[in-house]
Design an enzyme around this catalytic site. Sequence first.
Site, short mmCIF file in Angstrom:
data_model
loop_
_atom_site.label_atom_id
_atom_site.label_comp_id
_atom_site.label_asym_id
_atom_site.label_seq_id
_atom_site.Cartn_x
_atom_site.Cartn_y
_atom_site.Cartn_z
N ASP A 34 0.84 -1.20 0.00
CA ASP A 34 0.00 0.00 0.00
C ASP A 34 0.87 1.25 0.00
O ASP A 34 0.58 2.24 -0.67
CB ASP A 34 -0.91 0.01 1.23
N SER A 83 -13.17 6.84 -1.88
CA SER A 83 -11.96 6.44 -1.17
C SER A 83 -11.64 7.54 -0.15
O SER A 83 -12.43 8.46 0.06
CB SER A 83 -10.82 6.26 -2.16
N LYS A 116 -8.77 2.12 11.09
CA LYS A 116 -8.91 1.83 9.67
C LYS A 116 -8.67 0.33 9.45
O LYS A 116 -7.53 -0.14 9.47
CB LYS A 116 -7.93 2.66 8.85
N LYS A 290 -12.78 11.81 11.16
CA LYS A 290 -13.91 12.38 10.43
C LYS A 290 -14.47 13.58 11.18
O LYS A 290 -14.43 13.63 12.41
CB LYS A 290 -15.04 11.35 10.27
N CYS A 429 13.24 -12.10 -20.35
CA CYS A 429 13.66 -13.34 -21.01
C CYS A 429 13.29 -13.21 -22.47
O CYS A 429 12.14 -12.90 -22.81
CB CYS A 429 12.97 -14.55 -20.37
#
Length: 684
Positions: A34, A83, A116, A290, A429
């Site tokens: 993350d 999000s 969270k 919040k 490769c």
Amino acid sequence: MVDADLRREVAELRAELERHRYRYYVLSDPEVTDAAFDALLERLRTIERAHPELDHPASPTHRVGAPPTGPFETVRHAQRMLSLDNVFDVDGLLEWAERVERNLEGVTPRWTCELKIDGVAISVRYERGIFVRAVTRGDGETGEDVSANVRVIEGIPAALDLADPPALLEVRGEIFYPVAQFNAMNDAREQAGEPRFANPRNAASGALRQKDPRITAQRPLALICHGMGVADGLDVDGHTALLSLLAAAGLPVAAETRRVEEIGEAVAFVEHWGAHRHDPAYEIDGVVVKVDDFAHQRRLGSTSSAPRWAIAFKYPPEEQQTVLRDILVNVGRTGKVTPFASFDPVLVAGSTLQLATLHNEDQARAKDVRPGDTIIVRKAGDVIPEVVGYVPGARPPEVEAAGPWQMPSECPFCGQPIERLNGEAASYCSNIDCPNRLLESLAHYAGRGALDIEGMGYETARTLLDEQLVGNIADLYRLRAEDLLELDGFGDKKVALLLEGIERSKQQPLERLLIGLNIRHVGGTTARLLARHFGDMAALRAADVEVIAGVTGVGQIIAEAVVAYFANERNAALVDELARLGVRMTTDRVAVERTLEGWTIVLTGGLERFTRDEAKRAVEDRGGKVTSSVSKKTSAVVVGTDAGSKADRARELERPIIDEAAFVSLLDTGQLPSGTGGADQTVG
């Protein structure tokens, strides 16, 4: 004038971020942490802020999650699932709080602090108190209907325990594995000879996407509620009051959540749980702060991807030391050679690790880790571990004398040369028939995001290769039941399922095939853009770099990769063979007149008849362009429900404002309704 190197960096960042989003949200198989993803996203955001001319509405900085691509029905969210923006230190948290108070014109809000949870975002809809539907976040606009699986999760009530339930309530939360139950389940799987799940978050995502709810019911999943979407008949004035009501209704909420009066108390909450992050029953990777009051939240509003009234404080990655035993390389589906470290088992963030990526040759050399070193392994409270570096004082003399690690010159799987392309960090490769490259290619081609061939996983692909029943992707369509039935473990049912899946895959649209072909830089979003623009494989193959680069959202780097892919004789022959075998080479695009040639459209708010992606595609299919900001060059601003500040900006600049009905008319006619302008009234 922006130089070519910066444009190239932006294109590469966008391609890499799209690939990581796809692996995280669709495959539940991320390959970076993350923290690494956040760093890439922040780098792209910084460039776009400094050079607005490089910004684009299709950029990953304007998107949430990834589009649903699985077998479940897709559902448009009545209210977007956004999000969260991130901060990584106390200064960042305080700066955000100051910005909130400034936007509230000096009002000091109360704050809610909650842990969270590292889980899977979900929206559960109750009508008159009765469970109706559960939908994943998806891309924030649309998600997957996983109701059958969510219904069987213990602790999620079928009916709310309220005397007078609201007419409608969408509950938002996280589905996760409690740590103790996850570890016990993994131990049981190991004792039964089954593979262990890598981590709780990805395992939870996989359990939610099982086609058989009975399998989901056997998994110890849980839900924590932390918010709501749309509601009708709900009388609460703030987040804390909402959580109290949800708890009274029988829905699970987090006991650790606290409302505080001052931001300093929020800082203390963050610091406390940073020191006790393994105490909760679930894995956490930070704290969400919040604004508590709903009226304040409405005043603050949201950006295109995140609310302005909430922030995620992300904890720093956790680190441990161990001894590096070897540096090995793997060959992926595009031939990309990736070095990785093998080390003594070490417990990091609740998981026992033995392997970690070194990404590419340059990073491996920069870190200068060598077998025998004591190394630092980090895990960002999430999934994928990485090697930070070595401990200089602990390096043995013989390790120092051995010198730096070198990328092997030959592929360990086929013995062919490993080459590094000019201007790239990755090595490849050179053998298109490399057995490990073929294995990765087959598994990817059959994967859920590509052709979605049920019954075709890694082990099946390996068996088919080992038994020389397939030598490339096209050979899948030549498999015969009589040959498969001779293989160990392949009974009638398994063979029938596999062959049915292969046959069904022939009807997948062009965009799925483009994903499956392993074209460099072409992920889900790019494949859809190309399929929508060209309509069929023949048109795409006939296009040159300039034409492909001109497709909105594609660009030069991707265009060069696409043209190079089809210029390769082996690749061209493979596509021709797939077509001869009946694989579909077209998409579902409907031919429309290019009524919006030269138009620039801005979309704001929710629409009833379109998701955001559908509206954007409708404009682009008609020759128009969708941008994220209003300017004097904007042709029209389409305003839906919960519209933000873009409508106000359009009025300031006297740009045309239209509602959804007028937008539908515009798509058909290429003309605005008479009288449309920058007035206060939206015209329909």
